[in-house]
Design a protein around this motif. Structure first.
Motif, PDB file in Angstrom:
ATOM      1  N   HIS A  72       0.837  -1.197   0.000  1.00  0.00           N
ATOM      2  CA  HIS A  72       0.000   0.000   0.000  1.00  0.00           C
ATOM      3  C   HIS A  72       0.874   1.250   0.000  1.00  0.00           C
ATOM      4  O   HIS A  72       0.617   2.210  -0.733  1.00  0.00           O
ATOM      5  CB  HIS A  72      -0.901   0.035   1.241  1.00  0.00           C
ATOM      6  N   LEU A 101       2.133   2.775  -3.147  1.00  0.00           N
ATOM      7  CA  LEU A 101       1.196   3.509  -4.000  1.00  0.00           C
ATOM      8  C   LEU A 101       1.221   4.988  -3.626  1.00  0.00           C
ATOM      9  O   LEU A 101       0.981   5.349  -2.470  1.00  0.00           O
ATOM     10  CB  LEU A 101      -0.222   2.958  -3.834  1.00  0.00           C
ATOM     11  N   ASP A 102       1.498   5.843  -4.599  1.00  0.00           N
ATOM     12  CA  ASP A 102       1.591   7.274  -4.317  1.00  0.00           C
ATOM     13  C   ASP A 102       0.301   7.830  -3.720  1.00  0.00           C
ATOM     14  O   ASP A 102       0.329   8.737  -2.884  1.00  0.00           O
ATOM     15  CB  ASP A 102       1.917   8.044  -5.611  1.00  0.00           C
ATOM     16  N   GLU A 103      -0.838   7.269  -4.164  1.00  0.00           N
ATOM     17  CA  GLU A 103      -2.123   7.784  -3.674  1.00  0.00           C
ATOM     18  C   GLU A 103      -2.356   7.438  -2.206  1.00  0.00           C
ATOM     19  O   GLU A 103      -3.187   8.075  -1.542  1.00  0.00           O
ATOM     20  CB  GLU A 103      -3.275   7.215  -4.512  1.00  0.00           C
ATOM     21  N   ILE A 104      -1.665   6.419  -1.706  1.00  0.00           N
ATOM     22  CA  ILE A 104      -1.839   6.007  -0.311  1.00  0.00           C
ATOM     23  C   ILE A 104      -0.638   6.432   0.523  1.00  0.00           C
ATOM     24  O   ILE A 104      -0.769   7.245   1.439  1.00  0.00           O
ATOM     25  CB  ILE A 104      -2.065   4.482  -0.213  1.00  0.00           C
ATOM     26  N   ASP A 105       0.530   5.876   0.226  1.00  0.00           N
ATOM     27  CA  ASP A 105       1.765   6.239   0.936  1.00  0.00           C
ATOM     28  C   ASP A 105       1.591   6.003   2.448  1.00  0.00           C
ATOM     29  O   ASP A 105       0.642   5.366   2.880  1.00  0.00           O
ATOM     30  CB  ASP A 105       2.132   7.696   0.640  1.00  0.00           C
ATOM     31  N   GLY A 132      -1.686   7.761   3.981  1.00  0.00           N
ATOM     32  CA  GLY A 132      -2.931   7.056   3.747  1.00  0.00           C
ATOM     33  C   GLY A 132      -3.055   5.806   4.600  1.00  0.00           C
ATOM     34  O   GLY A 132      -4.122   5.506   5.139  1.00  0.00           O
ATOM     35  N   LYS A 168     -11.319   4.118   0.160  1.00  0.00           N
ATOM     36  CA  LYS A 168     -11.215   5.399  -0.542  1.00  0.00           C
ATOM     37  C   LYS A 168     -11.848   6.525   0.272  1.00  0.00           C
ATOM     38  O   LYS A 168     -11.316   7.634   0.331  1.00  0.00           O
ATOM     39  CB  LYS A 168     -11.887   5.285  -1.917  1.00  0.00           C
ATOM     40  N   ILE A 228      -9.163   9.009  -1.207  1.00  0.00           N
ATOM     41  CA  ILE A 228      -8.480   8.613  -2.442  1.00  0.00           C
ATOM     42  C   ILE A 228      -9.449   8.648  -3.622  1.00  0.00           C
ATOM     43  O   ILE A 228     -10.545   8.082  -3.550  1.00  0.00           O
ATOM     44  CB  ILE A 228      -7.911   7.191  -2.321  1.00  0.00           C
ATOM     45  N   GLY A 229      -9.037   9.267  -4.717  1.00  0.00           N
ATOM     46  CA  GLY A 229      -9.799   9.201  -5.954  1.00  0.00           C
ATOM     47  C   GLY A 229     -11.220   9.708  -5.828  1.00  0.00           C
ATOM     48  O   GLY A 229     -11.530  10.581  -5.011  1.00  0.00           O
ATOM     49  N   GLU A 230     -12.098   9.140  -6.620  1.00  0.00           N
ATOM     50  CA  GLU A 230     -13.508   9.530  -6.656  1.00  0.00           C
ATOM     51  C   GLU A 230     -14.357   8.338  -6.243  1.00  0.00           C
ATOM     52  O   GLU A 230     -14.269   7.267  -6.844  1.00  0.00           O
ATOM     53  CB  GLU A 230     -13.892   9.980  -8.069  1.00  0.00           C
TER      54      GLU A 230
END
Length: 264
Positions: A12, A15-19, A22, A209, A214-216
């Motif tokens: 996890h 992943l840049d979106e989590i890091d 997150g 998310k 994270i994201g939509e």
């Protein structure tokens, strides 16, 4: 996070979106799962493995032999055991570093609101409209995001209802509580085993998310799956300003003042 957690959740963290940030949100989150059956099983599996720090399972039913075709939290040896406790046992084997609460009870509105207020996200994994509406009312009242899933035969659906946002609909905007719907259950209609796995896993994804931003998310959308053809359909859901559950919550100050003037 300690070294053990950094290693356990390393995929996890990559992943840049989590890091790390997150993952720390996951570890600090509390997910309330209503139902430890077909949908609740995969949802709980992935939330536990992902490191959601506190998971509460609510289910007053016991494990039946017919459940084992799809309810992967449970085993043959646990037939007759409480589903919530069976689920807790499985999740603790997956991830002993998080807190799992098992509630073997049928919660009324007051108790449900109490539980929802303690959660960061709620997953509706039940199998009847009465409970779904009760969960929705509690989530609207507490301002807690709701991830709703359903599956029967070869048909599945999933949506997110996040009434922290003024424009977001609630479950009752889509399925009005005073409207008659045919109550169908797996015990009489059947259900394709992998279907609940697909929908429940997606519920876990949407919950993560929501927690980490994270994201939509699926807020304002209903995804429908026909597992026979494996085709997805997406339907936009508009909020209903006259909704008996969330309508008043979405009245803007200017609108409220206009209504007040009109009523004097």
């Amino acid at each position: 996070m300690n070294d053990h957690q950094l290693l356990r959740y390393s995929r996890h963290i990559l992943l840049d979106e989590i890091d790390i940030q997150g993952q720390e949100k996951f570890l600090g989150a509390h997910a309330l799962i209503i139902g430890a059956g077909g949908l609740g099983s995969p949802a709980a599996f992935y939330l536990a493995s992902a490191g959601v720090g506190r998971i509460t399972l609510v289910d007053n039913d016991t494990v039946d032999l017919t459940n084992l075709q799809r309810q992967i939290l449970h085993t043959t040896e646990r037939v007759g055991h409480a589903k919530a406790k069976s689920g807790k046992q499985t999740l603790e084997q997956i991830n002993p570093t998080i807190e799992i609460n098992a509630l073997v009870e049928r919660v009324d509105d007051e108790r449900l609101l109490e539980l929802v207020r303690q959660a960061d996200v709620v997953l509706d994994c039940c199998d009847n409209f009465k409970t779904r509406h009760a969960v929705n009312r509690a989530c609207v009242a507490a301002g807690v995001p709701l991830v709703s899933g359903a599956a029967i035969r070869f048909d599945g659906q999933i949506a997110v209802f996040d009434t922290r946002k003024d424009e977001a609909p609630c479950y009752a905007c889509l399925f009005p509580p005073d409207q008659e719907f045919e109550e169908v259950q797996c015990s009489t209609m059947g259900v394709f085993a992998p279907l609940v796995g697909i929908v429940g896993t997606m519920q876990a994804a949407e919950a993560l998310k929501v927690v980490a931003g994270i994201g939509e998310t699926l807020a304002g959308r209903l995804l429908l799956l026909d597992a026979r053809s494996m085709e997805w359909s997406s339907i936009k859901i508009a909020r209903n300003t006259a909704c008996p559950v969330c309508g008043e919550r979405h009245v803007t100050p200017s609108h409220a003042s206009q209504e007040s003037a009109a009523n004097t």
